[in-house]
Design a protein around this motif. Sequence first.
Motif, PDB file in Angstrom:
ATOM      1  N   CYS A  27       0.837  -1.193   0.000  1.00  0.00           N
ATOM      2  CA  CYS A  27       0.000   0.000   0.000  1.00  0.00           C
ATOM      3  C   CYS A  27       0.887   1.264   0.000  1.00  0.00           C
ATOM      4  O   CYS A  27       0.651   2.193  -0.770  1.00  0.00           O
ATOM      5  CB  CYS A  27      -0.915  -0.021   1.220  1.00  0.00           C
ATOM      6  N   ALA A  28       1.898   1.287   0.844  1.00  0.00           N
ATOM      7  CA  ALA A  28       2.805   2.439   0.918  1.00  0.00           C
ATOM      8  C   ALA A  28       3.567   2.608  -0.389  1.00  0.00           C
ATOM      9  O   ALA A  28       3.776   3.739  -0.851  1.00  0.00           O
ATOM     10  CB  ALA A  28       3.774   2.266   2.084  1.00  0.00           C
ATOM     11  N   ASP A  29       3.983   1.509  -1.003  1.00  0.00           N
ATOM     12  CA  ASP A  29       4.688   1.583  -2.296  1.00  0.00           C
ATOM     13  C   ASP A  29       3.795   2.205  -3.362  1.00  0.00           C
ATOM     14  O   ASP A  29       4.233   3.066  -4.132  1.00  0.00           O
ATOM     15  CB  ASP A  29       5.133   0.193  -2.750  1.00  0.00           C
ATOM     16  N   ASN A  30       2.544   1.771  -3.405  1.00  0.00           N
ATOM     17  CA  ASN A  30       1.599   2.325  -4.383  1.00  0.00           C
ATOM     18  C   ASN A  30       1.303   3.793  -4.105  1.00  0.00           C
ATOM     19  O   ASN A  30       1.236   4.607  -5.036  1.00  0.00           O
ATOM     20  CB  ASN A  30       0.299   1.521  -4.401  1.00  0.00           C
ATOM     21  N   LEU A  31       1.138   4.129  -2.851  1.00  0.00           N
ATOM     22  CA  LEU A  31       0.903   5.514  -2.478  1.00  0.00           C
ATOM     23  C   LEU A  31       2.089   6.386  -2.876  1.00  0.00           C
ATOM     24  O   LEU A  31       1.926   7.471  -3.434  1.00  0.00           O
ATOM     25  CB  LEU A  31       0.639   5.622  -0.976  1.00  0.00           C
ATOM     26  N   MET A  32       3.293   5.895  -2.623  1.00  0.00           N
ATOM     27  CA  MET A  32       4.492   6.652  -2.959  1.00  0.00           C
ATOM     28  C   MET A  32       4.597   6.862  -4.472  1.00  0.00           C
ATOM     29  O   MET A  32       4.987   7.933  -4.928  1.00  0.00           O
ATOM     30  CB  MET A  32       5.737   5.926  -2.432  1.00  0.00           C
ATOM     31  N   SER A  33       4.202   5.863  -5.251  1.00  0.00           N
ATOM     32  CA  SER A  33       4.271   6.010  -6.707  1.00  0.00           C
ATOM     33  C   SER A  33       3.322   7.094  -7.209  1.00  0.00           C
ATOM     34  O   SER A  33       3.584   7.737  -8.222  1.00  0.00           O
ATOM     35  CB  SER A  33       4.002   4.676  -7.404  1.00  0.00           C
ATOM     36  N   VAL A  34       2.236   7.329  -6.498  1.00  0.00           N
ATOM     37  CA  VAL A  34       1.312   8.413  -6.843  1.00  0.00           C
ATOM     38  C   VAL A  34       1.861   9.748  -6.357  1.00  0.00           C
ATOM     39  O   VAL A  34       1.823  10.755  -7.060  1.00  0.00           O
ATOM     40  CB  VAL A  34      -0.091   8.146  -6.251  1.00  0.00           C
ATOM     41  N   MET A  35       2.404   9.749  -5.151  1.00  0.00           N
ATOM     42  CA  MET A  35       2.877  10.990  -4.552  1.00  0.00           C
ATOM     43  C   MET A  35       4.081  11.584  -5.281  1.00  0.00           C
ATOM     44  O   MET A  35       4.257  12.796  -5.273  1.00  0.00           O
ATOM     45  CB  MET A  35       3.232  10.777  -3.073  1.00  0.00           C
ATOM     46  N   VAL A  36       4.888  10.766  -5.938  1.00  0.00           N
ATOM     47  CA  VAL A  36       6.054  11.307  -6.657  1.00  0.00           C
ATOM     48  C   VAL A  36       5.637  12.257  -7.767  1.00  0.00           C
ATOM     49  O   VAL A  36       6.396  13.159  -8.130  1.00  0.00           O
ATOM     50  CB  VAL A  36       6.980  10.197  -7.212  1.00  0.00           C
ATOM     51  N   ASP A  37       4.444  12.073  -8.285  1.00  0.00           N
ATOM     52  CA  ASP A  37       3.948  12.955  -9.336  1.00  0.00           C
ATOM     53  C   ASP A  37       3.251  14.193  -8.773  1.00  0.00           C
ATOM     54  O   ASP A  37       3.031  15.154  -9.504  1.00  0.00           O
ATOM     55  CB  ASP A  37       2.964  12.208 -10.245  1.00  0.00           C
ATOM     56  N   MET A  38       2.927  14.169  -7.503  1.00  0.00           N
ATOM     57  CA  MET A  38       2.163  15.266  -6.915  1.00  0.00           C
ATOM     58  C   MET A  38       2.985  16.173  -6.000  1.00  0.00           C
ATOM     59  O   MET A  38       2.595  17.310  -5.762  1.00  0.00           O
ATOM     60  CB  MET A  38       0.981  14.699  -6.114  1.00  0.00           C
ATOM     61  N   LEU A  39       4.095  15.659  -5.487  1.00  0.00           N
ATOM     62  CA  LEU A  39       4.889  16.408  -4.523  1.00  0.00           C
ATOM     63  C   LEU A  39       6.278  16.708  -5.086  1.00  0.00           C
ATOM     64  O   LEU A  39       6.805  15.938  -5.886  1.00  0.00           O
ATOM     65  CB  LEU A  39       5.050  15.607  -3.223  1.00  0.00           C
ATOM     66  N   GLY A  40       6.849  17.783  -4.625  1.00  0.00           N
ATOM     67  CA  GLY A  40       8.234  18.087  -4.962  1.00  0.00           C
ATOM     68  C   GLY A  40       9.165  17.199  -4.153  1.00  0.00           C
ATOM     69  O   GLY A  40       8.729  16.499  -3.229  1.00  0.00           O
ATOM     70  N   ASP A  41      10.440  17.232  -4.476  1.00  0.00           N
ATOM     71  CA  ASP A  41      11.415  16.384  -3.785  1.00  0.00           C
ATOM     72  C   ASP A  41      11.433  16.620  -2.280  1.00  0.00           C
ATOM     73  O   ASP A  41      11.462  15.678  -1.500  1.00  0.00           O
ATOM     74  CB  ASP A  41      12.819  16.592  -4.355  1.00  0.00           C
ATOM     75  N   LYS A  42      11.420  17.876  -1.886  1.00  0.00           N
ATOM     76  CA  LYS A  42      11.457  18.208  -0.457  1.00  0.00           C
ATOM     77  C   LYS A  42      10.229  17.649   0.266  1.00  0.00           C
ATOM     78  O   LYS A  42      10.344  17.026   1.324  1.00  0.00           O
ATOM     79  CB  LYS A  42      11.541  19.723  -0.279  1.00  0.00           C
ATOM     80  N   PHE A  47       7.254  13.611   3.515  1.00  0.00           N
ATOM     81  CA  PHE A  47       6.187  12.615   3.609  1.00  0.00           C
ATOM     82  C   PHE A  47       6.764  11.242   3.921  1.00  0.00           C
ATOM     83  O   PHE A  47       6.187  10.470   4.684  1.00  0.00           O
ATOM     84  CB  PHE A  47       5.383  12.591   2.308  1.00  0.00           C
ATOM     85  N   GLY A  48       7.928  10.936   3.362  1.00  0.00           N
ATOM     86  CA  GLY A  48       8.581   9.645   3.585  1.00  0.00           C
ATOM     87  C   GLY A  48       9.049   9.424   5.006  1.00  0.00           C
ATOM     88  O   GLY A  48       9.382   8.305   5.386  1.00  0.00           O
ATOM     89  N   THR A  49       9.056  10.480   5.813  1.00  0.00           N
ATOM     90  CA  THR A  49       9.469  10.320   7.214  1.00  0.00           C
ATOM     91  C   THR A  49       8.286  10.054   8.143  1.00  0.00           C
ATOM     92  O   THR A  49       8.461   9.980   9.353  1.00  0.00           O
ATOM     93  CB  THR A  49      10.218  11.581   7.714  1.00  0.00           C
ATOM     94  N   THR A  50       7.088   9.894   7.569  1.00  0.00           N
ATOM     95  CA  THR A  50       5.891   9.670   8.381  1.00  0.00           C
ATOM     96  C   THR A  50       6.003   8.412   9.236  1.00  0.00           C
ATOM     97  O   THR A  50       5.665   8.415  10.405  1.00  0.00           O
ATOM     98  CB  THR A  50       4.634   9.587   7.489  1.00  0.00           C
ATOM     99  N   ASP A  51       6.480   7.335   8.639  1.00  0.00           N
ATOM    100  CA  ASP A  51       6.711   6.100   9.394  1.00  0.00           C
ATOM    101  C   ASP A  51       7.707   5.222   8.627  1.00  0.00           C
ATOM    102  O   ASP A  51       8.127   5.551   7.525  1.00  0.00           O
ATOM    103  CB  ASP A  51       5.407   5.358   9.711  1.00  0.00           C
ATOM    104  N   THR A  53       7.362   2.352   7.176  1.00  0.00           N
ATOM    105  CA  THR A  53       6.851   1.750   5.939  1.00  0.00           C
ATOM    106  C   THR A  53       6.984   2.723   4.773  1.00  0.00           C
ATOM    107  O   THR A  53       7.446   2.357   3.695  1.00  0.00           O
ATOM    108  CB  THR A  53       5.381   1.322   6.124  1.00  0.00           C
ATOM    109  N   LEU A  54       6.602   3.977   4.974  1.00  0.00           N
ATOM    110  CA  LEU A  54       6.761   4.986   3.928  1.00  0.00           C
ATOM    111  C   LEU A  54       8.235   5.273   3.663  1.00  0.00           C
ATOM    112  O   LEU A  54       8.623   5.543   2.529  1.00  0.00           O
ATOM    113  CB  LEU A  54       6.040   6.280   4.295  1.00  0.00           C
TER     114      LEU A  54
END
Length: 76
Positions: A27-42, A47-51, A53-54
């Motif tokens: 689930c986190a992998d799929n979410l991250m694949s969507v977020m890479v298109d919506m968020l900047g690198d920073k 977001f990746g520091t949330t937990d 798994t992310l």
Amino acid sequence: MTIEVEVLSELYTMMKQYVPAKDRQECADNLMSVMVDMLGDKELKEFGTTDATLKRALKEYVDEESYDEDEEDSDW
């Protein structure tokens, strides 16, 4: 439309309780694949520091992206 990383993290934390533990990484992998298109690198790193798994999902994305760039630069 911009979504604050803090809000995304809060939503993710709330929603993950409904995902069985064995499915959370996928689930986190799929979410991250969507977020890479919506968020900047920073924001993506934040977001990746949330937990943990992310964090793994972000690491896999970064490793995969650098692997793809290495292949493109290769003379093979």
